[in-house]
Design an enzyme around this catalytic site. Structure first.
Site, PDB file in Angstrom:
ATOM      1  CG  ASN A   9      -1.713   1.254   1.374  1.00 22.74           C
ATOM      2  OD1 ASN A   9      -1.834   2.026   0.424  1.00 22.74           O
ATOM      3  ND2 ASN A   9      -2.287   1.476   2.550  1.00 22.74           N
ATOM      4  CE  LYS A  11       0.180   3.461   4.771  1.00 25.77           C
ATOM      5  NZ  LYS A  11      -0.049   3.616   6.184  1.00 25.77           N
ATOM      6  CG  HIS A  94      -5.918   1.766   4.873  1.00 23.92           C
ATOM      7  ND1 HIS A  94      -5.525   2.678   5.815  1.00 23.92           N
ATOM      8  CD2 HIS A  94      -4.893   0.901   4.722  1.00 23.92           C
ATOM      9  CE1 HIS A  94      -4.298   2.368   6.216  1.00 23.92           C
ATOM     10  NE2 HIS A  94      -3.890   1.293   5.571  1.00 23.92           N
ATOM     11  CD  GLU A  96      -3.120   5.373   6.580  1.00 19.98           C
ATOM     12  OE1 GLU A  96      -3.070   5.479   5.342  1.00 19.98           O
ATOM     13  OE2 GLU A  96      -2.209   4.853   7.249  1.00 19.98           O
ATOM     14  CD  GLU A 166      -3.709  -2.713   7.016  1.00 20.35           C
ATOM     15  OE1 GLU A 166      -2.578  -2.920   6.589  1.00 20.35           O
ATOM     16  OE2 GLU A 166      -4.341  -1.681   6.782  1.00 20.35           O
ATOM     17  N   GLY A 172       2.127   1.844  10.667  1.00 19.59           N
ATOM     18  CA  GLY A 172       3.094   2.939  10.560  1.00 19.59           C
ATOM     19  C   GLY A 172       3.787   3.283  11.862  1.00 19.59           C
ATOM     20  CB  SER A 212       4.884  -2.308  11.890  1.00 23.33           C
ATOM     21  OG  SER A 212       4.441  -0.980  12.141  1.00 23.33           O
TER      22      SER A 212
HETATM   23  C1  PEP Z   1      -0.864   0.000   5.839  1.00 20.94           C
HETATM   24  O1  PEP Z   1      -0.848   1.166   5.520  1.00 20.94           O
HETATM   25  O2  PEP Z   1      -1.773  -0.708   5.427  1.00 20.94           O
HETATM   26  C2  PEP Z   1       0.206  -0.510   6.697  1.00 20.94           C
HETATM   27  C3  PEP Z   1       0.078  -1.704   7.184  1.00 20.94           C
HETATM   28  O3  PEP Z   1       1.268   0.320   6.933  1.00 20.94           O
HETATM   29  P1  PEP Z   1       2.653  -0.066   7.641  1.00 20.94           P
HETATM   30  O4  PEP Z   1       3.124  -1.361   7.015  1.00 20.94           O
HETATM   31  O5  PEP Z   1       3.563   1.073   7.344  1.00 20.94           O
HETATM   32  O6  PEP Z   1       2.375  -0.247   9.083  1.00 20.94           O
END
Ligand code: PEP
Length: 247
Positions: A9, A11, A94, A96, A166, A172, A212
């Site tokens: 992803n 972003k 997601h 976000e 997630e 992040g 992460s």
């Molecule tokens: C994501 O944005 O879906 C995500 C899992 O980000 P990160 O791997 O940076 O935690």
């Protein structure tokens, strides 16, 4: 046996020119023969990404879509537009987008149905906040997200879908869920899918962990019985994504 699926992803990162540069670097590092690999790029990067990935098995995904076919929805992108550009997967819901753009289980559900109708695969996201985890309501909360997001979807379509668990506190932050925490919730997601659509559907739907994921923790996470791969944010923009895919 479910095939592992690993999606990056990106972003809101990379201009079209930068996207092509990153793809040209990553496609030499990523072995997409054994696992399904997807680059979920910003909408403006979709056309150059599809072009740059021609001749590879890496698919292009979008990070959002609107649930109407066309019309006065300034700034939105329709499912037909994505499909025509070569998009195969669409991330929906997601955290976000839930946090900053008022996405709800209801809009997620409408988008899931539209994406399926247009022959693409939804990657439907769910996951709890730190507060919910600490209150002990994680499973209940995620079950509600799954029930809402999949309401009225045909079981045959759910089989081909991807669900990404997630935990918001792990996105992040560099704080990964432990393998057991991730497995517990992914297992609970498979259970709720089984309750609604039956065992066969639950056995086929692919469930990713995201939060992460990196080159060091991917192999152990993906070895868990209900984790069929990962949705990767930060590490998908670096050569490290190759290590994750080739775990
Ligand atoms: C994501 O944005 O879906 C995500 C899992 O980000 P990160 O791997 O940076 O935690």
């Amino acid at each position: 046996m479910r095939k592992k699926i690993i999606a990056g992803n990106w972003k809101m990162n990379k201009t079209p020119k930068e996207a092509v540069e990153l793809i040209n670097m990553l496609k030499t590092q990523v072995d997409s023969n054994i696992v399904d690999v997807i680059f979920c790029v910003p909408a403006i990067d979709i056309i150059p990404a599809v072009e740059a990935l021609k001749g590879t098995k890496i698919a292009v995904g979008a990070q959002n879509v609107y649930f109407e076919e066309s019309g006065a929805y300034t700034g939105e992108t329709s499912p037909a537009m994505l499909k025509e550009c070569g998009v195969e997967y669409v991330i929906i819901g997601h955290s976000e987008r839930r946090q900053y753009f008022a996405e709800t289980n209801e809009t997620v559900n409408k988008k899931v149905k539209k994406v399926i109708e247009h022959g693409m695969t939804p990657i439907m996201c769910c996951g709890e906040t730190l507060e919910q985890r600490e209150l002990g309501v994680t499973i209940e909360f995620v079950r509600t997200q799954i029930k809402g997001g999949l309401a009225g979807v045909d079981g045959e379509d759910v089989k081909r879908m991807v669900i990404a668990y997630e935990p918001i506190w792990a996105i992040g932050t560099g704080k990964t869920a432990t393998n057991d925490q991730a497995q517990e919730v992914c297992g609970a997601i498979r259970t709720v899918v089984s309750e609604i659509f039956g065992k066969e559907v639950a056995n086929e739907v692919r469930i990713q962990y995201g939060g992460s994921v990196n080159g060091k923790n991917a192999a152990e996470l993906f070895a868990k019985p209900d984790i069929d791969g990962g949705l990767v944010g930060g590490a998908s923009l670096k050569a490290e994504f190759g290590e994750i895919v080739n775990y």
